[in-house]
Design an enzyme around this catalytic site. Structure first.
Site, PDB file in Angstrom:
ATOM      1  N   ASN A  13       0.882  -1.167   0.000  1.00 55.15           N
ATOM      2  CA  ASN A  13       0.000   0.000   0.000  1.00 55.15           C
ATOM      3  C   ASN A  13       0.916   1.212   0.000  1.00 55.15           C
ATOM      4  O   ASN A  13       1.480   1.572   1.026  1.00 55.15           O
ATOM      5  CB  ASN A  13      -0.885  -0.022   1.259  1.00 55.15           C
ATOM      6  CG  ASN A  13      -1.692   1.254   1.408  1.00 55.15           C
ATOM      7  OD1 ASN A  13      -1.833   2.023   0.454  1.00 55.15           O
ATOM      8  ND2 ASN A  13      -2.214   1.494   2.601  1.00 55.15           N
ATOM      9  N   TRP A  14       1.082   1.770  -1.179  1.00 53.08           N
ATOM     10  CA  TRP A  14       2.071   2.845  -1.330  1.00 53.08           C
ATOM     11  C   TRP A  14       1.612   4.167  -0.711  1.00 53.08           C
ATOM     12  O   TRP A  14       2.397   5.080  -0.551  1.00 53.08           O
ATOM     13  CB  TRP A  14       2.382   3.065  -2.815  1.00 53.08           C
ATOM     14  CG  TRP A  14       3.189   1.976  -3.450  1.00 53.08           C
ATOM     15  CD1 TRP A  14       3.466   0.725  -2.944  1.00 53.08           C
ATOM     16  CD2 TRP A  14       3.832   2.029  -4.724  1.00 53.08           C
ATOM     17  NE1 TRP A  14       4.233   0.011  -3.830  1.00 53.08           N
ATOM     18  CE2 TRP A  14       4.478   0.785  -4.933  1.00 53.08           C
ATOM     19  CE3 TRP A  14       3.931   3.001  -5.729  1.00 53.08           C
ATOM     20  CZ2 TRP A  14       5.210   0.495  -6.090  1.00 53.08           C
ATOM     21  CZ3 TRP A  14       4.656   2.717  -6.876  1.00 53.08           C
ATOM     22  CH2 TRP A  14       5.286   1.480  -7.051  1.00 53.08           C
ATOM     23  N   LYS A  15       0.321   4.296  -0.437  1.00 54.46           N
ATOM     24  CA  LYS A  15      -0.235   5.542   0.116  1.00 54.46           C
ATOM     25  C   LYS A  15       0.091   6.721  -0.817  1.00 54.46           C
ATOM     26  O   LYS A  15       0.124   6.519  -2.030  1.00 54.46           O
ATOM     27  CB  LYS A  15       0.276   5.754   1.546  1.00 54.46           C
ATOM     28  CG  LYS A  15       0.082   4.495   2.411  1.00 54.46           C
ATOM     29  CD  LYS A  15       0.270   4.709   3.868  1.00 54.46           C
ATOM     30  CE  LYS A  15       0.052   3.388   4.595  1.00 54.46           C
ATOM     31  NZ  LYS A  15       0.026   3.531   6.031  1.00 54.46           N
ATOM     32  N   HIS A 100      -9.427   1.902   4.363  1.00 57.54           N
ATOM     33  CA  HIS A 100      -8.179   2.001   5.128  1.00 57.54           C
ATOM     34  C   HIS A 100      -8.380   2.956   6.299  1.00 57.54           C
ATOM     35  O   HIS A 100      -9.124   3.942   6.197  1.00 57.54           O
ATOM     36  CB  HIS A 100      -7.057   2.497   4.210  1.00 57.54           C
ATOM     37  CG  HIS A 100      -5.723   2.406   4.863  1.00 57.54           C
ATOM     38  ND1 HIS A 100      -5.269   3.368   5.730  1.00 57.54           N
ATOM     39  CD2 HIS A 100      -4.776   1.452   4.820  1.00 57.54           C
ATOM     40  CE1 HIS A 100      -4.080   3.003   6.188  1.00 57.54           C
ATOM     41  NE2 HIS A 100      -3.761   1.841   5.647  1.00 57.54           N
ATOM     42  N   GLU A 102      -6.659   5.254   7.438  1.00 54.07           N
ATOM     43  CA  GLU A 102      -6.354   6.666   7.163  1.00 54.07           C
ATOM     44  C   GLU A 102      -7.541   7.350   6.500  1.00 54.07           C
ATOM     45  O   GLU A 102      -7.815   8.528   6.744  1.00 54.07           O
ATOM     46  CB  GLU A 102      -5.080   6.775   6.309  1.00 54.07           C
ATOM     47  CG  GLU A 102      -3.847   6.484   7.159  1.00 54.07           C
ATOM     48  CD  GLU A 102      -2.702   5.843   6.412  1.00 54.07           C
ATOM     49  OE1 GLU A 102      -2.683   5.862   5.176  1.00 54.07           O
ATOM     50  OE2 GLU A 102      -1.807   5.289   7.101  1.00 54.07           O
ATOM     51  N   GLU A 172      -5.937  -4.503  10.306  1.00 45.33           N
ATOM     52  CA  GLU A 172      -4.907  -3.505  10.551  1.00 45.33           C
ATOM     53  C   GLU A 172      -5.223  -2.746  11.836  1.00 45.33           C
ATOM     54  O   GLU A 172      -5.984  -1.762  11.808  1.00 45.33           O
ATOM     55  CB  GLU A 172      -4.833  -2.520   9.375  1.00 45.33           C
ATOM     56  CG  GLU A 172      -4.464  -3.172   8.060  1.00 45.33           C
ATOM     57  CD  GLU A 172      -3.721  -2.207   7.140  1.00 45.33           C
ATOM     58  OE1 GLU A 172      -2.686  -2.615   6.617  1.00 45.33           O
ATOM     59  OE2 GLU A 172      -4.155  -1.063   6.989  1.00 45.33           O
ATOM     60  N   GLY A 178       2.097   2.482  10.668  1.00 40.84           N
ATOM     61  CA  GLY A 178       3.082   3.537  10.501  1.00 40.84           C
ATOM     62  C   GLY A 178       3.732   3.967  11.808  1.00 40.84           C
ATOM     63  O   GLY A 178       4.399   4.996  11.864  1.00 40.84           O
ATOM     64  N   SER A 218       2.899  -2.026  10.326  1.00 43.74           N
ATOM     65  CA  SER A 218       4.341  -2.148  10.588  1.00 43.74           C
ATOM     66  C   SER A 218       4.876  -3.555  10.328  1.00 43.74           C
ATOM     67  O   SER A 218       5.818  -3.984  10.990  1.00 43.74           O
ATOM     68  CB  SER A 218       4.673  -1.678  12.007  1.00 43.74           C
ATOM     69  OG  SER A 218       4.288  -0.322  12.179  1.00 43.74           O
ATOM     70  N   GLY A 239       2.677  -1.110   4.261  1.00 45.66           N
ATOM     71  CA  GLY A 239       2.855   0.294   3.931  1.00 45.66           C
ATOM     72  C   GLY A 239       4.320   0.615   3.709  1.00 45.66           C
ATOM     73  O   GLY A 239       4.882   0.358   2.647  1.00 45.66           O
ATOM     74  N   GLY A 240       4.956   1.151   4.739  1.00 45.86           N
ATOM     75  CA  GLY A 240       6.337   1.625   4.643  1.00 45.86           C
ATOM     76  C   GLY A 240       7.300   0.656   3.963  1.00 45.86           C
ATOM     77  O   GLY A 240       8.064   1.050   3.065  1.00 45.86           O
TER      78      GLY A 240
END
Ligand code: PGA
Length: 258
Positions: A13-15, A100, A102, A172, A178, A218, A239-240
């Site tokens: 998930n590149w955001k 998501h 966010e 999640e 994150g 994470s 993500g990251g």
């Protein structure tokens, strides 16, 4: 049915990251690394709307699939700034992240809109990755299961068993996204197993056993093997660590190992 009969899915998930040249570079680096996962683990990159066409072209003929990070629920019309499911399908997009945390936290996403988006995505032939997860204070108040059950029931309201099997659930925990704080493998397994039992109540055992449930929050090159070894953790939403080809590949290889 057991874990090995479910599709293992590792999705990045590149955001809101990467311009088109950067997206192409990252995908070109990922492709050869994960080629051996073909037929064993579904590898997906969910990228910003502006990168979708570049990403689809860059991954053509490879085993890397492309997903979007959101979709609107109406077919077309006066919804300035929104993107429809048909628009994504026409581009060649296969997956879409829905709900998501966010989007729930910053953009007013509710279980009602998650449900509408999920149904619109399925109707258009997209495979939704529906995200659920509790806030830290909800975990501290010991209501994680209530929160998750409510989200699963509302988000999948009126979704048939056949469509539910095409849907991926991503667990999640919001406190782990994150933050560098990962749920322990046991915590992840506990909630993923609870999600499966909730799905069995809504549908039936066979349907629940067929649905891929990912952990996200994470997940990284160091902790992935322990998380992915758990019975009810069928993959990851990353993500990251999905922004670094080597780290993302380490997670894919851990999923190949099961
Ligand atoms: P993270 O993000 O891996 O950076 O915690 C996961 C996600 O938001 O899907």
């Amino acid at each position: 049915m057991n874990k090995s009969s479910r599709k293992a899915i590792i999705a990045g998930n590149w955001k809101m990251n990467k311009t088109r040249p950067e997206a192409k570079e990252l995908l070109e680096a990922i492709k050869p690394l994960v080629a051996n996962a073909d037929g064993k683990v579904e590898v997906i990159a969910c990228v910003p709307f502006t990168n979708l066409e570049t990403a689809i072209n860059a991954t053509a003929g490879s085993n890397v699939k492309i997903g979007a990070e959101n979709v609107h629920f109406e077919k077309s019309g006066a919804f300035t700034g929104e993107i429809s499911a048909d628009m994504l399908v026409e581009l060649g997009v296969e997956y879409v992240v829905i709900g998501h945390s966010e989007r729930r936290q910053y953009f007013g996403e509710t279980d009602e809109t998650v449900n509408k988006r999920t149904k619109a995505a399925l109707a258009a032939g997209l495979k939704p990755i529906v995200c659920v997860g509790e806030l830290l204070w909800e975990r501290e108040c010991n209501i994680t299961e209530e929160v998750i059950a409510r989200q699963i029931k509302l988000d999948l309201f009126d979704v048939s068993a056949a469509d539910a099997k095409k849907t991926v659930i991503a667990y999640e925990p919001v406190w782990a996204i994150g933050t560098g704080k990962t749920a322990t493998a046991d915590q992840a397994e506990e909630v993923c197993a609870f999600i499966r039992s909730t799905l069995a109540k809504i549908y039936d055992n066979a349907t629940a056993e067929a649905i891929t449930i990912q952990y996200g929050g994470s997940m990284n090159a160091k902790n992935c093997a322990e998380l992915l070894a758990k019975t009810n953790v069928d993959g990851g939403l990353i993500g990251g660590a999905s922004l670094k080809a080597a780290d993302f590949n380490t997670i894919v290889q851990a999923a190949v190992q099961g």
